[in-house]
Design a protein around this motif. Structure first.
Motif, PDB file in Angstrom:
ATOM      1  N   GLN A 189       0.711  -0.990  -0.090  1.00  0.00           N
ATOM      2  CA  GLN A 189      -0.341  -0.027  -0.278  1.00  0.00           C
ATOM      3  C   GLN A 189       0.752   1.470  -0.053  1.00  0.00           C
ATOM      4  O   GLN A 189       0.699   2.362  -0.338  1.00  0.00           O
ATOM      5  N   ALA A 190       0.979   1.691   0.723  1.00  0.00           N
ATOM      6  CA  ALA A 190       3.079   2.468   0.598  1.00  0.00           C
ATOM      7  C   ALA A 190       3.740   2.695  -0.830  1.00  0.00           C
ATOM      8  O   ALA A 190       3.903   4.079  -1.058  1.00  0.00           O
ATOM      9  N   ILE A 191       4.021   1.772  -1.139  1.00  0.00           N
ATOM     10  CA  ILE A 191       4.616   1.050  -2.591  1.00  0.00           C
ATOM     11  C   ILE A 191       3.924   2.092  -3.118  1.00  0.00           C
ATOM     12  O   ILE A 191       4.189   2.910  -4.524  1.00  0.00           O
ATOM     13  N   PHE A 192       2.672   1.839  -3.079  1.00  0.00           N
ATOM     14  CA  PHE A 192       2.010   1.564  -4.485  1.00  0.00           C
ATOM     15  C   PHE A 192       1.340   3.691  -4.353  1.00  0.00           C
ATOM     16  O   PHE A 192       1.010   4.364  -5.448  1.00  0.00           O
ATOM     17  N   ARG A 193       0.937   4.253  -3.103  1.00  0.00           N
ATOM     18  CA  ARG A 193       0.713   5.960  -2.927  1.00  0.00           C
ATOM     19  C   ARG A 193       1.895   6.765  -3.131  1.00  0.00           C
ATOM     20  O   ARG A 193       1.999   7.250  -3.536  1.00  0.00           O
ATOM     21  N   LYS A 194       3.352   5.858  -3.261  1.00  0.00           N
ATOM     22  CA  LYS A 194       4.447   6.813  -3.524  1.00  0.00           C
ATOM     23  C   LYS A 194       4.395   6.679  -4.641  1.00  0.00           C
ATOM     24  O   LYS A 194       4.882   7.874  -5.828  1.00  0.00           O
ATOM     25  N   TRP A 195       3.746   5.886  -5.779  1.00  0.00           N
ATOM     26  CA  TRP A 195       3.727   5.655  -7.335  1.00  0.00           C
ATOM     27  C   TRP A 195       2.401   6.071  -7.462  1.00  0.00           C
ATOM     28  O   TRP A 195       3.442   7.371  -8.263  1.00  0.00           O
ATOM     29  N   LYS A 196       1.728   6.128  -7.318  1.00  0.00           N
ATOM     30  CA  LYS A 196       0.393   7.609  -7.362  1.00  0.00           C
ATOM     31  C   LYS A 196       1.039   8.973  -7.207  1.00  0.00           C
ATOM     32  O   LYS A 196       0.641   9.707  -8.336  1.00  0.00           O
ATOM     33  N   ARG A 197       1.289   8.980  -6.110  1.00  0.00           N
ATOM     34  CA  ARG A 197       2.255  10.538  -5.571  1.00  0.00           C
ATOM     35  C   ARG A 197       2.973  10.727  -6.667  1.00  0.00           C
ATOM     36  O   ARG A 197       3.861  12.530  -7.039  1.00  0.00           O
ATOM     37  N   SER A 198       4.242  10.338  -7.178  1.00  0.00           N
ATOM     38  CA  SER A 198       4.966  10.600  -8.222  1.00  0.00           C
ATOM     39  C   SER A 198       4.915  10.108  -9.990  1.00  0.00           C
ATOM     40  O   SER A 198       5.474  11.046 -10.510  1.00  0.00           O
ATOM     41  N   ARG A 199       3.639   9.311 -10.204  1.00  0.00           N
ATOM     42  CA  ARG A 199       3.393   9.247 -11.527  1.00  0.00           C
ATOM     43  C   ARG A 199       2.486   9.809 -12.009  1.00  0.00           C
ATOM     44  O   ARG A 199       2.428   9.494 -12.917  1.00  0.00           O
ATOM     45  N   GLN A 200       1.249   9.897 -11.558  1.00  0.00           N
ATOM     46  CA  GLN A 200       0.235   9.900 -11.741  1.00  0.00           C
ATOM     47  C   GLN A 200      -0.460  11.324 -11.907  1.00  0.00           C
ATOM     48  O   GLN A 200      -0.237  12.420 -11.504  1.00  0.00           O
ATOM     49  N   VAL A 201      -0.649  11.672 -13.259  1.00  0.00           N
ATOM     50  CA  VAL A 201      -1.298  12.962 -13.239  1.00  0.00           C
ATOM     51  C   VAL A 201      -2.536  13.656 -14.275  1.00  0.00           C
ATOM     52  O   VAL A 201      -3.595  12.332 -14.733  1.00  0.00           O
ATOM     53  N   GLY A 202      -3.527  14.414 -13.081  1.00  0.00           N
ATOM     54  CA  GLY A 202      -4.368  14.660 -13.316  1.00  0.00           C
ATOM     55  C   GLY A 202      -5.306  15.046 -14.891  1.00  0.00           C
ATOM     56  O   GLY A 202      -3.830  16.248 -15.072  1.00  0.00           O
ATOM     57  N   VAL A 203      -5.846  15.659 -14.627  1.00  0.00           N
ATOM     58  CA  VAL A 203      -6.768  16.413 -16.124  1.00  0.00           C
ATOM     59  C   VAL A 203      -8.107  17.600 -15.584  1.00  0.00           C
ATOM     60  O   VAL A 203      -8.767  16.963 -15.142  1.00  0.00           O
ATOM     61  N   THR A 204      -7.754  18.328 -16.179  1.00  0.00           N
ATOM     62  CA  THR A 204      -8.538  19.150 -16.098  1.00  0.00           C
ATOM     63  C   THR A 204      -9.051  19.695 -17.510  1.00  0.00           C
ATOM     64  O   THR A 204      -8.404  19.897 -18.352  1.00  0.00           O
ATOM     65  N   VAL A 205     -10.594  20.902 -17.271  1.00  0.00           N
ATOM     66  CA  VAL A 205     -11.085  20.708 -19.281  1.00  0.00           C
ATOM     67  C   VAL A 205     -11.445  21.985 -18.945  1.00  0.00           C
ATOM     68  O   VAL A 205     -11.076  23.388 -17.784  1.00  0.00           O
ATOM     69  N   ASN A 206     -11.400  22.924 -20.007  1.00  0.00           N
ATOM     70  CA  ASN A 206     -11.299  24.398 -19.954  1.00  0.00           C
ATOM     71  C   ASN A 206     -10.999  25.322 -19.225  1.00  0.00           C
ATOM     72  O   ASN A 206     -11.136  26.348 -18.179  1.00  0.00           O
ATOM     73  N   PRO A 207      -9.435  25.770 -20.038  1.00  0.00           N
ATOM     74  CA  PRO A 207      -8.377  25.136 -21.751  1.00  0.00           C
ATOM     75  C   PRO A 207      -8.331  23.008 -20.513  1.00  0.00           C
ATOM     76  O   PRO A 207      -8.294  22.932 -18.943  1.00  0.00           O
ATOM     77  N   ILE A 208      -7.990  22.696 -21.302  1.00  0.00           N
ATOM     78  CA  ILE A 208      -7.723  21.729 -20.860  1.00  0.00           C
ATOM     79  C   ILE A 208      -5.501  21.526 -20.448  1.00  0.00           C
ATOM     80  O   ILE A 208      -4.789  22.519 -20.978  1.00  0.00           O
ATOM     81  N   THR A 209      -5.588  21.112 -19.194  1.00  0.00           N
ATOM     82  CA  THR A 209      -3.747  21.052 -18.350  1.00  0.00           C
ATOM     83  C   THR A 209      -4.220  20.043 -18.251  1.00  0.00           C
ATOM     84  O   THR A 209      -4.737  19.257 -17.388  1.00  0.00           O
ATOM     85  N   PHE A 210      -2.851  19.159 -17.863  1.00  0.00           N
ATOM     86  CA  PHE A 210      -2.490  18.427 -16.563  1.00  0.00           C
ATOM     87  C   PHE A 210      -0.999  19.049 -15.184  1.00  0.00           C
ATOM     88  O   PHE A 210      -1.038  19.466 -15.446  1.00  0.00           O
ATOM     89  N   GLN A 211      -2.361  18.053 -14.627  1.00  0.00           N
ATOM     90  CA  GLN A 211      -0.928  18.609 -13.338  1.00  0.00           C
ATOM     91  C   GLN A 211      -0.164  17.229 -13.081  1.00  0.00           C
ATOM     92  O   GLN A 211      -0.464  16.020 -12.202  1.00  0.00           O
ATOM     93  N   TYR A 212       0.868  17.310 -13.094  1.00  0.00           N
ATOM     94  CA  TYR A 212       1.391  16.877 -13.629  1.00  0.00           C
ATOM     95  C   TYR A 212       2.200  16.657 -11.611  1.00  0.00           C
ATOM     96  O   TYR A 212       2.211  17.943 -11.105  1.00  0.00           O
ATOM     97  N   PRO A 213       2.766  15.843 -11.243  1.00  0.00           N
ATOM     98  CA  PRO A 213       3.411  15.623  -9.724  1.00  0.00           C
ATOM     99  C   PRO A 213       4.406  16.372  -9.305  1.00  0.00           C
ATOM    100  O   PRO A 213       5.180  16.757 -10.309  1.00  0.00           O
ATOM    101  N   ASN A 214       4.552  16.368  -7.844  1.00  0.00           N
ATOM    102  CA  ASN A 214       6.250  16.964  -7.944  1.00  0.00           C
ATOM    103  C   ASN A 214       7.142  16.314  -7.553  1.00  0.00           C
ATOM    104  O   ASN A 214       7.195  14.836  -8.128  1.00  0.00           O
ATOM    105  N   GLY A 215       8.505  17.058  -7.713  1.00  0.00           N
ATOM    106  CA  GLY A 215       9.198  15.737  -7.802  1.00  0.00           C
ATOM    107  C   GLY A 215      10.183  15.252  -6.661  1.00  0.00           C
ATOM    108  O   GLY A 215      10.833  15.207  -6.891  1.00  0.00           O
ATOM    109  N   TYR A 216       9.396  15.627  -5.492  1.00  0.00           N
ATOM    110  CA  TYR A 216       9.634  14.829  -3.591  1.00  0.00           C
ATOM    111  C   TYR A 216       8.656  14.233  -3.601  1.00  0.00           C
ATOM    112  O   TYR A 216       7.848  14.013  -3.520  1.00  0.00           O
ATOM    113  N   ASP A 217       9.530  13.695  -2.251  1.00  0.00           N
ATOM    114  CA  ASP A 217       8.575  13.129  -1.158  1.00  0.00           C
ATOM    115  C   ASP A 217       7.575  13.305  -0.322  1.00  0.00           C
ATOM    116  O   ASP A 217       8.160  14.532   0.362  1.00  0.00           O
ATOM    117  N   GLU A 218       6.369  13.253  -0.524  1.00  0.00           N
ATOM    118  CA  GLU A 218       5.800  14.000   0.377  1.00  0.00           C
ATOM    119  C   GLU A 218       5.333  12.788   1.594  1.00  0.00           C
ATOM    120  O   GLU A 218       3.909  12.739   1.464  1.00  0.00           O
TER     121      GLU A 218
END
Length: 464
Positions: free
Chosen positions: A409-438
Motif C-alpha cells: 500500500q505504501a509503495i502504491f501511494r508513492k507511485w501514485k504521488r510520483s507518476r499520476q497526472v491529473g486532468v482539468t478541462v476548460n482549458p485542458i491542462t495537466f497537473q504533473y506531480p511534484n519531484g519530491y516525496d510528500e
C-alpha cells in the motif's frame, strides 16, 4: 372384516395427519420464536438497549437456539458501551462453554479486547491481546487502536512503543496520535514520538494539524531552544524548503519497488482472466496487451480512457477524450490509451474511426471487453512500460488500494504521488506531480511534516 379394516386404516390415516399437523405447527412456532428473539437481539444491539439485548440473548441460549458468533460479538459491543459487568459475565460463560473453535474465533477475541478496554480492564485487555498474538490470530485495527488509547491513558510508554510498531502498516487515528505525542512530552520518551512519525512516513500519511501542534510541543519539551519551527512553509517543485533551504528526498520508485508493483499487477491480470467462465478470450486479451507494450518499448504516458472521457460529464464523451489526447501528445512522445469497447463504439464509433489519425501522432489505442475490470489493464501497462511512465487519470484508485496487501500500500501511494497526472478541462491542462516525496522526513538537523491542508511544517536547528 373388510369394513373393519377400512375403518382401522381410516383412523390410522387421521391420526397420522393430526400428528403431522402438530409437528409442522411446532416447527413453525420454533422458527418464529427464533426469528423473534434474533430480531430483538439485533435491535437491542443496534440501539444499545442492554435489557432487550440480554433478554433476547438468554431466551435464545436457554431454548437451544445457539446465538451465532456475530450475535455474541454484537452483544459484547453493547456490554462495553453500557459498562455492564454482570451481562458480560453471562456472555463470557456462554463463550467458555463452547469448543476451542469458538474461543479462538478472531471476531470474538477482538470484541473481548475492545470490551475490556471500554470498561477499563487494562490488564485483562492486555492478556487477551497477548493470547491473540500467541495464537497468531488476526488483530483488527479497532482493537489495536482501543488498546493503544488505553495504554496512553495508563501512561505505559514502553508498551505504547511496542504497540505502535504494529500500527506501521495500518496508520494511527488523529486522537491517538495526539495522545501519544502528549505521552512522549510528559514521559520524556523520545522514541515514542519518532516512532509515531515513522508510522506516518511508512503509511505515507499527511499529518493532521492537531498532531502537528503536539509535535511542536514535543520538540520544544525535549529539545528546548534547539529548533526553530516555521509553518506554513513552501516547497519548490524541485523539493527545496523555503524555510531552511533543505532538499527533500526524491519520490522516484526504486527498482525493487517498481518490480513488486509489476509482479502484483501481473498476478492481477491472470486473476482477472480466470474470473469469467469463458476465460480464454480474456487470457488472449491480456497477452495481446503485454505483447503490444513490449513491442512498442516504453510509452511515455498511459491514459485511463473512460475516466478522462467522463471528466465533468455524466455520460462518456469521446470528443473530450480525443481533445485531451491531442493535447497530451504535444508533451508526451508516445501515448497508450486504454478503454472499454463500448467507448470506442459511441457516437458512431468516432474514437475507433480516428485510430489511424491518432496513430500518426504516436497515440496507440487498446480496447478491452466491456465486462472486465479495466483497472488492472492500465496499471499493468504503466508498470510494464517502465518506472518513468506517466499515468493520466483523475481516479483516486481507492478501491484498488484497499485490496493491496499492507506492504504494497505504501509503495502504491508513492507511485501514485510520483507518476499520476491529473486532468482539468476548460482549458485542458495537466497537473504533473511534484519531484519530491510528500511524507514526513527528518535528518539530524531538521524535520519536515506534510500537513493535511497541503502546507508543510519545518523544524530546523538554530544556527549557533
Amino acid at each position: 372384516m373388510a369394513v373393519a379394516i377400512s375403518r382401522y386404516l381410516r383412523c390410522l390415516y387421521t391420526s397420522w395427519q393430526t400428528l403431522r399437523a402438530s409437528r409442522l405447527t411446532t416447527a413453525a412456532l420454533s422458527r418464529d420464536d427464533k426469528w423473534k428473539w434474533s430480531h430483538m437481539l439485533h435491535e437491542g444491539c443496534k440501539h444499545n438497549d442492554m435489557q432487550t439485548t440480554m433478554e433476547a440473548f438468554q431466551n435464545l441460549a436457554h431454548n437451544g437456539y445457539e446465538p451465532g458468533q456475530n450475535s455474541v460479538s454484537a452483544v459484547l459491543h453493547v456490554c462495553g458501551e453500557r459498562g455492564d459487568p454482570a451481562a458480560f459475565q453471562l456472555v463470557d460463560e456462554y463463550i467458555r462453554s463452547k469448543d476451542s473453535v469458538w474461543r479462538d474465533n478472531e471476531q470474538l477475541c477482538n470484541s473481548l479486547v475492545q470490551y475490556k478496554c471500554k470498561v477499563g480492564d487494562y490488564l485483562g485487555a492486555r492478556d487477551n491481546f497477548q493470547e491473540m498474538q500467541a495464537k497468531k490470530l488476526k488483530i483488527r485495527h479497532g482493537a489495536i487502536w482501543m488498546l493503544l488509547d488505553e495504554v496512553v491513558y495508563r501512561q505505559d510508554s514502553a508498551y505504547a512503543e511496542e504497540l505502535l510498531k504494529m500500527c506501521v502498516e495500518i496508520g494511527v487515528p488523529t486522537p491517538i496520535g495526539e495522545h501519544l505525542l502528549q505521552l512522549a512530552v510528559t514521559s520524556g520518551h523520545s522514541a515514542l514520538a519518532t516512532d509515531l512519525m515513522a508510522t506516518y512516513a511508512n503509511m505515507r500519511q499527511r499529518v493532521e494539524r492537531e498532531v502537528a501542534y503536539r509535535f511542536v510541543d514535543w520538540l520544544n519539551s525535549c529539545f528546548p531552544g534547539r529548533y526553530e519551527v516555521k509553518s506554513p512553509v513552501g516547497i519548490s517543485k524541485s523539493g527545496v524548503c523555503s524555510g531552511c533551504g533543505h532538499h527533500l528526498n526524491s519520490n522516484v520508485l526504486t527498482a525493487t519497488e517498481h518490480q513488486l508493483l509489476l509482479d502484483h499487477t501481473s498476478n492481477m491480470m491472470s486473476m482477472e482472466a480466470n474470473s469469467f467462465q469463458n476465460n480464454r478470450c480474456y487470457v488472449v486479451e491480456g497477452h495481446r496487451l503485454g505483447d503490444m507494450v513490449r513491442h512498442e518499448r516504453q510509452f511515455t504516458a498511459v491514459v485511463d480512457g473512460l475516466n478522462v472521457a467522463h471528466i465533468s460529464q455524466t455520460r462518456a464523451n469521446p470528443n473530450l477524450l480525443l481533445a485531451v489526447l491531442r493535447q497530451l501528445s504535444r508533451q508526451c512522445p508516445k501515448v497508450l490509451v486504454i478503454a472499454r469497447r463500448h467507448l470506442a463504439e459511441m457516437d458512431r464509433g468516432k474514437l475507433e474511426q480516428n485510430q489511424r489519425l491518432l496513430r500518426s501522432s504516436n497515440i496507440h489505442c487498446f480496447f478491452t471487453e466491456n465486462r472486465v475490470a479495466d483497472d488492472c489493464y492500465f496499471l499493468y501497462s504503466s508498470f510494464l512500460s517502465g518506472p518513468n511512465t506517466w499515468f493520466v487519470s483523475n481516479d483516486a484508485l481507492r478501491d484498488h488500494l484497499a485490496t493491496l496487501p499492507p506492504h504494497l500500500q505504501a509503495i502504491f501511494r508513492k507511485w501514485k504521488r510520483s507518476r499520476q497526472v491529473g486532468v482539468t478541462v476548460n482549458p485542458i491542462t495537466f497537473q504533473y506531480p511534484n519531484g519530491y516525496d510528500e511524507v514526513v522526513q527528518w535528518t539530524q538537523s531538521n524535520w519536515h511534516l506534510p500537513l493535511e491542508s497541503g502546507d508543510w511544517l519545518c523544524g530546523s536547528q538554530r544556527q549557533s
